[in-house]
Design a protein around this motif. Structure first.
Motif, PDB file in Angstrom:
ATOM      1  N   SER A   1       0.827  -1.202   0.000  1.00 59.46           N
ATOM      2  CA  SER A   1       0.000   0.000   0.000  1.00 59.46           C
ATOM      3  C   SER A   1       0.860   1.250   0.000  1.00 59.46           C
ATOM      4  CB  SER A   1      -0.921   0.012   1.231  1.00 59.46           C
ATOM      5  OG  SER A   1      -1.602   1.235   1.322  1.00 59.46           O
ATOM      6  N   ARG A   2       0.328   2.300  -0.631  1.00 62.29           N
ATOM      7  CA  ARG A   2       1.017   3.587  -0.601  1.00 62.29           C
ATOM      8  C   ARG A   2       0.319   4.547   0.346  1.00 62.29           C
ATOM      9  NH1 ARG A   2      -2.323   4.079  -5.212  1.00 62.29           N
ATOM     10  NH2 ARG A   2      -3.566   5.988  -5.169  1.00 62.29           N
ATOM     11  N   ALA A   3      -0.710   4.056   1.059  1.00 53.89           N
ATOM     12  CA  ALA A   3      -1.536   4.933   1.890  1.00 53.89           C
ATOM     13  C   ALA A   3      -0.690   5.652   2.934  1.00 53.89           C
ATOM     14  CB  ALA A   3      -2.630   4.125   2.588  1.00 53.89           C
ATOM     15  N   PRO A   4      -0.832   6.993   3.063  1.00 48.20           N
ATOM     16  CA  PRO A   4      -0.068   7.744   4.054  1.00 48.20           C
ATOM     17  C   PRO A   4      -0.613   7.557   5.466  1.00 48.20           C
ATOM     18  CG  PRO A   4      -1.557   9.207   2.898  1.00 48.20           C
ATOM     19  CD  PRO A   4      -1.695   7.857   2.237  1.00 48.20           C
ATOM     20  N   HIS A   5      -1.807   6.943   5.572  1.00 40.62           N
ATOM     21  CA  HIS A   5      -2.423   6.762   6.882  1.00 40.62           C
ATOM     22  C   HIS A   5      -2.576   5.271   7.150  1.00 40.62           C
ATOM     23  CE1 HIS A   5      -5.490   6.864   3.750  1.00 40.62           C
ATOM     24  NE2 HIS A   5      -6.172   6.015   4.487  1.00 40.62           N
ATOM     25  N   ARG A   6      -3.014   4.967   8.335  1.00 42.79           N
ATOM     26  CA  ARG A   6      -3.201   3.579   8.717  1.00 42.79           C
ATOM     27  C   ARG A   6      -4.260   2.918   7.832  1.00 42.79           C
ATOM     28  NH1 ARG A   6      -2.413   0.368  13.213  1.00 42.79           N
ATOM     29  NH2 ARG A   6      -4.009  -1.237  13.569  1.00 42.79           N
ATOM     30  N   VAL A   7      -3.990   1.677   7.413  1.00 44.89           N
ATOM     31  CA  VAL A   7      -4.957   0.909   6.637  1.00 44.89           C
ATOM     32  C   VAL A   7      -5.871   0.201   7.628  1.00 44.89           C
ATOM     33  CG1 VAL A   7      -5.291  -0.967   4.986  1.00 44.89           C
ATOM     34  CG2 VAL A   7      -3.363   0.605   4.709  1.00 44.89           C
ATOM     35  N   GLU A   8      -7.048   0.756   7.805  1.00 40.39           N
ATOM     36  CA  GLU A   8      -8.004   0.159   8.727  1.00 40.39           C
ATOM     37  C   GLU A   8      -8.847  -0.913   8.036  1.00 40.39           C
ATOM     38  OE1 GLU A   8      -9.953  -0.688  12.213  1.00 40.39           O
ATOM     39  OE2 GLU A   8      -8.240   0.649  11.940  1.00 40.39           O
ATOM     40  N   THR A   9      -9.353  -0.584   6.840  1.00 40.70           N
ATOM     41  CA  THR A   9     -10.255  -1.486   6.126  1.00 40.70           C
ATOM     42  C   THR A   9      -9.702  -1.795   4.743  1.00 40.70           C
ATOM     43  OG1 THR A   9     -12.176  -0.570   7.282  1.00 40.70           O
ATOM     44  CG2 THR A   9     -12.604  -1.785   5.249  1.00 40.70           C
ATOM     45  N   ALA A  10      -9.715  -3.065   4.386  1.00 46.32           N
ATOM     46  CA  ALA A  10      -9.257  -3.492   3.062  1.00 46.32           C
ATOM     47  C   ALA A  10     -10.310  -4.374   2.414  1.00 46.32           C
ATOM     48  CB  ALA A  10      -7.933  -4.247   3.154  1.00 46.32           C
ATOM     49  N   PHE A  11     -10.448  -4.241   1.088  1.00 47.69           N
ATOM     50  CA  PHE A  11     -11.277  -5.144   0.299  1.00 47.69           C
ATOM     51  C   PHE A  11     -10.338  -6.052  -0.493  1.00 47.69           C
ATOM     52  CE2 PHE A  11     -15.182  -2.128  -0.360  1.00 47.69           C
ATOM     53  CZ  PHE A  11     -15.409  -2.135   1.005  1.00 47.69           C
ATOM     54  N   VAL A  12     -10.569  -7.359  -0.422  1.00 45.16           N
ATOM     55  CA  VAL A  12      -9.759  -8.331  -1.163  1.00 45.16           C
ATOM     56  C   VAL A  12     -10.663  -9.047  -2.163  1.00 45.16           C
ATOM     57  CG1 VAL A  12      -8.380 -10.435  -1.008  1.00 45.16           C
ATOM     58  CG2 VAL A  12      -8.132  -8.645   0.729  1.00 45.16           C
ATOM     59  N   PHE A  13     -10.335  -8.927  -3.449  1.00 46.97           N
ATOM     60  CA  PHE A  13     -11.124  -9.513  -4.523  1.00 46.97           C
ATOM     61  C   PHE A  13     -10.442 -10.786  -5.030  1.00 46.97           C
ATOM     62  CE2 PHE A  13     -12.044  -5.061  -4.380  1.00 46.97           C
ATOM     63  CZ  PHE A  13     -13.345  -4.879  -4.842  1.00 46.97           C
ATOM     64  N   SER A  14     -11.155 -11.894  -4.970  1.00 49.29           N
ATOM     65  CA  SER A  14     -10.587 -13.164  -5.427  1.00 49.29           C
ATOM     66  C   SER A  14     -10.736 -13.322  -6.935  1.00 49.29           C
ATOM     67  CB  SER A  14     -11.291 -14.332  -4.737  1.00 49.29           C
ATOM     68  OG  SER A  14     -12.538 -14.598  -5.368  1.00 49.29           O
ATOM     69  N   GLY A  15     -10.066 -14.340  -7.476  1.00 45.60           N
ATOM     70  CA  GLY A  15     -10.282 -14.725  -8.853  1.00 45.60           C
ATOM     71  C   GLY A  15     -11.540 -15.566  -8.976  1.00 45.60           C
ATOM     72  N   GLY A  16     -11.964 -15.783 -10.216  1.00 43.18           N
ATOM     73  CA  GLY A  16     -13.164 -16.588 -10.427  1.00 43.18           C
ATOM     74  C   GLY A  16     -13.750 -16.449 -11.814  1.00 43.18           C
ATOM     75  N   GLY A  17     -12.995 -15.825 -12.739  1.00 42.56           N
ATOM     76  CA  GLY A  17     -13.447 -15.747 -14.121  1.00 42.56           C
ATOM     77  C   GLY A  17     -14.765 -15.010 -14.282  1.00 42.56           C
TER      78      GLY A  17
END
Length: 338
Positions: free
Chosen positions: A30-46
């Motif tokens: 991440s390049r975020a200058p602040h704390r990463v509190e929430t993340a979205f993770v997208f899986s594969g699946g065509g």
């Protein structure tokens, strides 16, 4: 600390440096200058990735927005779209994009087309130009570092199998690299390297969000954590089933190693295992299923938080208690995918 996918050099999170001694991956999450509190993770699946857009709609309607988005394979496509338009309106635009995609846009048929193309002496069955046109049509930024929300794309480096976490460089090439399914599409040249589908090494890059220090992670799956493998009738189908088992096993292992102070909310999509990999006729159903199933999970999370007085729930994962009936498949069994 997750078993796989740990960055080889320290990740700087504001003033905090997180050591990462195991070199399975390359890149800064991440390049975020602040704390990463929430993340979205997208899986594969065509082509089942349309369900992730429905999940995004459910999240945005509740005012849940990420500090970091991470994507692998088709998840990289959806993550890139959302990183350029991270709003509820953006999810409506993403749904329209999915509705407009037809099979021939991504998997164009030539004059001579058939199963024999899978055994020809060639790098891939399809050219990647069709997918390139689709991705180029919706990208809102030219370089990864210009996305409105910090974005990490996971791709597999073909020369040595290293999992790369791409956060800078040409956005179009990075997304195509992550979505270049081996045998279906050729490898993609990006920044001097050759890359294939990120799902080969990490189909659900939870490890990236953990390395970034996220305290709450929403995982948007195109299937289920414990999906039942489809029956195989041919040798190559058995290979696909084995690949699917490997993907789900890694995910369960990564979930089991999540630190106790991190919440992981998994949004699953059941009943999609037998959709043909080149069939885009179920897009509307997938959009709706993804939205409705996500609402069930998010409602459950909100109820639990309310019962605990708004304190963190420290949840490992959530899933629907019962799956939906499977979507009907079209075409011969031989064309089924993971």
């Amino acid at each position: 600390m997750p078993v796989y996918g740990v960055a080889p050099r320290p990740f700087v999170e504001g003033a905090v440096t997180r050591p990462a001694p195991v070199a399975f991956s390359v890149g800064v999450p991440s390049r975020a200058p602040h704390r990463v509190e929430t993340a979205f993770v997208f899986s594969g699946g065509g082509n089942r990735g349309a369900c992730q857009v429905g999940m995004l709609r459910a999240l945005c309607e509740r005012g849940i927005f990420p500090d970091l988005v991470v994507g692998s394979s088709i998840g990289a496509v959806n993550a890139a779209f959302f990183a350029g338009e991270p709003t509820l309106e953006g999810t409506y635009l993403a749904a329209e994009m999915w509705r407009a995609v037809a099979t021939n846009d991504v998997f164009p048929k030539g004059r001579l087309h058939g199963s024999w193309r899978f055994v020809e002496r060639r790098e891939a069955v399809y050219p990647i130009e069709g997918l390139r046109r689709v991705v180029h049509s919706f990208l809102r930024f030219d370089r990864l570092e210009d996305s409105l929300v910090p974005l990490t794309i996971v791709a597999t480096r073909l020369d040595d199998g290293v999992e790369e976490w791409l956060t800078e460089g040409p956005a179009l090439e990075a997304v195509l690299a992550s979505a270049a399914l081996p045998a279906i599409f050729p490898a993609v040249e990006c920044e001097g390297g050759r890359y294939i589908d990120g799902g080969v090494v990490d189909n659900t890059p939870l490890s990236v969000a953990l390395a970034a220090g996220a305290r709450r992670i929403y995982v948007l799956l195109c299937g289920g954590v414990n999906s039942r493998p489809i029956d195989s009738e041919r040798p190559y189908e058995a290979l696909l089933v084995a690949f699917g088992l490997s993907i789900r096993t890694r995910l369960r292992r990564d979930l089991a190693t999540v630190p106790d102070d991190v919440d992981v909310i998994v949004l699953e999509q059941s009943g999609v295992e037998e959709i043909l990999w080149q069939d885009f006729s179920h897009t509307e159903e997938l959009l709706e299923r993804g939205y409705l199933d996500a609402r069930v999970v998010l409602d459950r999370v909100e109820r639990l938080r309310a019962e605990r007085g708004g304190t963190r729930s420290v949840t490992r994962w959530w899933s629907r208690s019962s799956g939906r009936p499977p979507l009907s498949r079209k075409g011969p069994r031989a064309d089924r995918c993971l």
